[in-house]
Every structure is written in structure tokens, then in C-alpha cells.
Design an enzyme around this catalytic site. Structure first.
Site, PDB file in Angstrom:
ATOM      1  N   HIS A 204      29.196  28.352  71.098  1.00 17.87           N
ATOM      2  CA  HIS A 204      29.965  27.359  70.334  1.00 17.87           C
ATOM      3  C   HIS A 204      29.501  25.993  70.814  1.00 17.87           C
ATOM      4  O   HIS A 204      29.746  25.627  71.962  1.00 17.87           O
ATOM      5  CB  HIS A 204      31.453  27.590  70.636  1.00 17.87           C
ATOM      6  CG  HIS A 204      32.390  26.573  70.059  1.00 17.87           C
ATOM      7  ND1 HIS A 204      33.353  26.901  69.121  1.00 17.87           N
ATOM      8  CD2 HIS A 204      32.561  25.246  70.309  1.00 17.87           C
ATOM      9  CE1 HIS A 204      34.060  25.823  68.815  1.00 17.87           C
ATOM     10  NE2 HIS A 204      33.606  24.808  69.519  1.00 17.87           N
ATOM     11  N   HIS A 206      28.915  21.704  70.274  1.00 21.55           N
ATOM     12  CA  HIS A 206      29.312  20.448  69.639  1.00 21.55           C
ATOM     13  C   HIS A 206      28.100  19.534  69.574  1.00 21.55           C
ATOM     14  O   HIS A 206      27.188  19.639  70.391  1.00 21.55           O
ATOM     15  CB  HIS A 206      30.444  19.792  70.435  1.00 21.55           C
ATOM     16  CG  HIS A 206      31.775  20.408  70.154  1.00 21.55           C
ATOM     17  ND1 HIS A 206      32.868  19.686  69.748  1.00 21.55           N
ATOM     18  CD2 HIS A 206      32.182  21.694  70.194  1.00 21.55           C
ATOM     19  CE1 HIS A 206      33.896  20.502  69.569  1.00 21.55           C
ATOM     20  NE2 HIS A 206      33.512  21.729  69.836  1.00 21.55           N
ATOM     21  N   CYS A 237      36.394  13.396  65.728  1.00 20.58           N
ATOM     22  CA  CYS A 237      37.585  12.557  65.721  1.00 20.58           C
ATOM     23  C   CYS A 237      37.514  11.614  64.528  1.00 20.58           C
ATOM     24  O   CYS A 237      36.563  10.855  64.380  1.00 20.58           O
ATOM     25  CB  CYS A 237      37.657  11.757  67.012  1.00 20.58           C
ATOM     26  SG  CYS A 237      39.017  10.584  66.971  1.00 20.58           S
ATOM     27  N   ASN A 246      32.232  19.441  66.230  1.00 16.23           N
ATOM     28  CA  ASN A 246      31.611  20.743  66.042  1.00 16.23           C
ATOM     29  C   ASN A 246      30.320  20.626  65.252  1.00 16.23           C
ATOM     30  O   ASN A 246      30.210  19.864  64.297  1.00 16.23           O
ATOM     31  CB  ASN A 246      32.561  21.658  65.256  1.00 16.23           C
ATOM     32  CG  ASN A 246      33.757  22.080  66.073  1.00 16.23           C
ATOM     33  OD1 ASN A 246      33.621  22.746  67.088  1.00 16.23           O
ATOM     34  ND2 ASN A 246      34.940  21.654  65.653  1.00 16.23           N
TER      35      ASN A 246
END
Lengths: 302, 302
Positions: A204, A206, A237, A246
Site C-alpha cells: 500500500h 502513498h 488532504c 494514496n
């Protein structure tokens, strides 16, 4: 590389939970359906958290009920046994649990130490075995923590060993703040694939520092065949332009396809889901390659 | 990876030549000086092309004269013998020549076939040997051509063999349209480093499909230690928002530093040069990691 690779879209949960605009459960279901329509078969759809604490995630049971019977791996986040029980009662059969590589991040996120979170997760894993429920565990801040700095790889390896031994179906290594460099990813995931096999692992990433796709490449090279990603890059954000979060599903799918891996996903359908994410949130970052992908698929050249 | 790596900023030439706003030679010199001030020691500063055909590049001789005596590798593009002679007369001692992987791209760019360009380049390489002038050759559309599609790797290998044998100091593999996938980069550059050694090679990537940094990583892993990049990502088409072109110097330097390579470049100085590029052009894309880098260096955390 000619294998099947799973891309798990976390947009409807991870992506939406910090958005300024809160989407109604029906709209979140629409987004999930758009992803399924594009051929995605793994989506994180909801979180069984306190709607007071995380109002964007209210209505999780409704979402699970609405999507019941779908032929795909639809997972839901559960932060604790209470969340697990609510999710189970709602009909969820794949749960996601987060553990932490540092006490600092665990305390900031859930007000508990790593060890407390680990113990609670172990309890839920035991319970899930009895219930025949699948559990995916993910470990937050695997490479660097905003509170404690660099994370020793041994911490992450140890957590993987324990969670997988306790019956977690899969262990997902998360670079929560987008701080990993691809050589570190390559080393960690190479070791981990050797130890546990690719079927029990995932990554995962970012894209905060623009290294998301380099890290996906490094992990894929190391044998990883399961990636979280968020449609339209949801999760940045909304108050900090350019502070992307992400890695975008469309970017990840594009890269994996270019590497000759079989995603089972249709890019035109994915771009439609990405436009829907835009429409619904008004703030979707859109991924890094949107301009090119949009042009390529408009031309029919993709 | 603990070696020295060269980053060659092509912004003042490649980056500026298609900008809507044409910068005066004095402003282009300011930009070069800002890059040198950040510790860069390789910059492509000017092009000896027809100012009628490429008005943005007018004043090349003035730029070379202004920067004379600088202790760095300042190169200039020369498209033909006439450009070479003008550059030599102006005092340039490092020339860049472009060859082509396809006839389609050669014809579109310079109205000649590949073979004609190759022959003209061979003539200039012979002349440069006599004059003691250094020549860097770069090959356009090394992976995919917009006119002819996929480019066989053998074409690029053959060009490298020939140009290096003819005395080119370095052969730079350019993914002109940002179409390369990192596995292809890894394969091509691994072979090429084995054959010629890293000292005679380089890579030039575009970020059009967001794969620029993944490709830099793949090439660095394959042993490449010389990368073109463009300050602030200059080189994207100013009329197509999001259609980024050259991979940004600040992104590339950040990645190479994260890989433990020694760039000799100061990031704070580079960000100052990036802001100057913004100020001068009004349309600098800014690179992918600008938001994060700006924040990190403002915090003193970088």
C-alpha cells in the site's frame, strides 16, 4: 512478468474518510459499483468506526447490505471487537485490521500502544477463525513514521510473521506517509515474498513524494502481486493542494499493465469510475497520469 | 548504491525551447547560474539553431560568452555542421547532437532520414575529434515513436555502438514521449552498461505517463549514473495542463539522494532555481514532488 495481479481499491473507505465533503452511503455504493463495473474484484467499501468520530464513514451497515451477494472481495475496516461484531452482524465476511510499526503512530491514531493493538488484533483473528471470516491485516508506517522516524525492517517482518501465524489471510505493508524509497521496498518485499509467498502479502503506497509508482514497480519486481490503490488518488488532504495521498488506481493499473501483468481491469471503465469520484467529491486529485490516460482513451489509443 | 551520479539539467535549452514565453538570453543565463549555485555541474545551456525556426533559443552565442570560464560541463545543442561551427566560434566546447531511432521522428523533427542524420553526426564527430571538442549524442524515441510505434532495442544498441565508436563521449538514451516502462528500461540499460560501461551512458526520461521516476529508478538499478532532467519540469506543453514533459530535476535529485547516490546537489538551492524557473516562465509544471519538497525544506526537515 505475466501473472495475475490484484488491485484492491481502497478509495470508498481510505480515500473518502478524510474528504471535506461527506458522501451519502448510496453515493459510496455507486462508486463501488463503478469500480466493480471496471472489472475490479477487490474493494474496501466501508469502515465500522464510530460515526461520531468519523462522520464520513457513517452508514457502513447500509453499504454492506446494499452490496450483499456481490461476486467480489469487498472488505470493511474494523478497528476493534465492537467494530468486528457490527460488521459481522451487517453481513461483512472480509475484515481489514490495522496494526502499527510504532507506538507513536498507534497512539496518534487509536490512542493505544502497538502491543495493545496487536493483542486486540490477535483476539479478533481468533474470533474470525471461529466465524469463518477472512481478515486482511495491514501495518501502518512500515518504512518511516512521522513521530519516530525510520522504522527498522525487523519490526515489520516480526509483525508479518505474527499476524500470518495467527491466521491473517494477507499482510499488507503500508507506506502510510509516502516516505519509502524503492530500494528499501525492493529489499523488504523481496525478503518477505521469500518467507511467506506472494499470495499472503500486499503493498500500500502513498504518492506524497512522487515515489508511489517507483515503489509499486520495485514491489512488483520483488514478486508482490497485490496492491492497494485509491481511485482518482482519493485520500490526499483536500486542504493542501498537491499533497497527494494514496497512489491512484488508474496509475497503478496502467503501470502493472505495462509490466505485462494481468489486472483483469478495463481502463476505460476505471476512468469512468475516476470521473464519478471527481463528480462526487469535487476534490479528487485524479492521479498522476490522468491527462495522458484521458487523452489516450479518448483517442481509443490506449 | 553509493556512487557519484551526474544530473544534467536540460531546462535552459530543452525545457525552454517550446515555452510560450521566450526568455531573453540574460534570463536564461540567470537560470543557468541558479542551477550552478545549487551545485549542479552539468547544464545544457543553449541551442545553435535558426532563431527564425526556434525563436525561444535566439542568442545562443551571447549565453555561451556570458558563461565562459565557468567550471562546469556546459553543453549546447547543435543540429548540423553549421550549428557546430557557430557554437565553436562562440567558444562552446561541449556539443549535444541528436540522432533518431526511427525515420518518422527524424523526418518530423529535422526533415531528414535517420541515415542522413547519422551521417551528418559522424562528420561532426570526426571534426570534433580534430578540434578537441566533446560531443554528447542522444537518441530520440528510444522505446516508442509517435509515428512508428514500438522501437526494437537492437536499433538503439546499434546506434550506441556506432556513436561511441565514432568518438561520442557519451550516449544518452531518451524516452522522448514518456512511453517507456521500467522493465524495458532495466533490460535495455542493463545490457548497455555491460557493453559500454556506465561512464559512457546516460538516460533522459519524460514524465508524460507518470513513469519518469520509476524509469530513473530502473536505470539507476541497472547502473546508469547520468540523467538528464529539467528544472521545475520545464518542457511540458504550456497549452496542455497536466501534460508534463521532462522529468523534473528536483524529483530526480530527491530520488537519487534517497537511493544513497551522491548528486553533489543542494536541494534548497535547487528549489530556489525551480522558483526562478517559475518566475521567469510563468508556466513551470514544478515537478511531481514540489508540494512535499517545498514543505520539507521550509521546515528544515529535508
Amino acid at each position: 512478468m505475466n501473472d495475475r495481479v490484484i488491485v484492491n481499491d481502497v478509495g470508498p473507505r481510505d480515500g473518502l474518510q478524510n474528504q471535506a465533503r461527506h458522501l451519502a452511503p448510496a453515493d459510496r455504493v455507486r462508486l463501488v459499483r463503478a469500480l466493480l463495473h471496471a472489472g475490479m474484484d477487490h474493494v474496501e467499501t466501508a469502515a465500522f468506526v464510530s460515526p461520531k468520530a468519523v462522520p464520513a464513514m457513517a452508514g457502513a451497515a447500509e453499504i454492506v447490505a446494499e452490496l450483499a451477494g456481490t461476486d467480489a472481495t469487498l472488505s470493511v475496516l474494523v478497528p476493534n471487537m465492537k467494530g468486528y461484531e457490527l460488521a459481522l452482524a451487517a453481513g461483512a465476511r472480509v475484515m481489514v485490521m490495522v496494526v502499527y510499526a510504532t507506538d507513536g503512530m498507534a497512539r496518534a491514531n487509536v490512542g493505544r500502544d502497538r502491543a495493545e493493538v496487536d493483542a486486540a488484533t490477535a483476539d479478533i483473528l481468533a474470533r474470525a477463525r471461529e466465524d469463518g471470516v477472512r481478515v486482511l491485516t495491514t501495518i501502518s508506517v512500515s518504512f518511516e513514521c512521522p513521530f519516530e522516524g525510520a522504522v527498522p525492517a525487523a519490526v515489520v517482518h516480526d509483525a508479518a510473521d505474527r499476524m500470518l501465524a495467527l491466521g491473517a489471510e494477507r499482510f499488507v505493508v503500508a507506506d502510510t506517509i509516502g516516505a519509502a524509497a524503492p530500494d528499501a521496498v525492493s529489499a523488504m518485499m523481496g525478503d518477505m515474498v521469500g518467507r511467506h509467498g506472494a499470495d499472503r502479502l500486499g503493498c500500500h503506497f502513498h504518492d506524497t513524494r512522487a515515489l508511489g509508482l517507483a515503489n509499486v514497480y520495485a514491489a512488483a519486481q520483488a514478486g508482490v502481486r497485490y496492491f492497494d490503490a485509491s481511485i482518482a488518488g482519493l485520500g490526499g488532504c483536500p486542504f493542501a493542494p498537491g499533497a497527494t495521498g494514496n497512489v491512484a488506481t488508474e496509475d497503478v493499473v496502467m503501470l502493472l499493465q505495462r509490466l505485462g501483468l494481468d489486472t483483469g481491469i478495463d481502463m476505460a471503465g476505471l476512468l469512468a469510475a475516476s470521473r464519478l469520484a471527481d463528480e462526487l467529491t469535487g476534490t479528487a486529485p485524479g492521479g498522476r497520469a490522468r491527462a495522458w490516460l484521458t487523452q489516450a482513451y479518448a483517442d481509443g489509443a490506449g
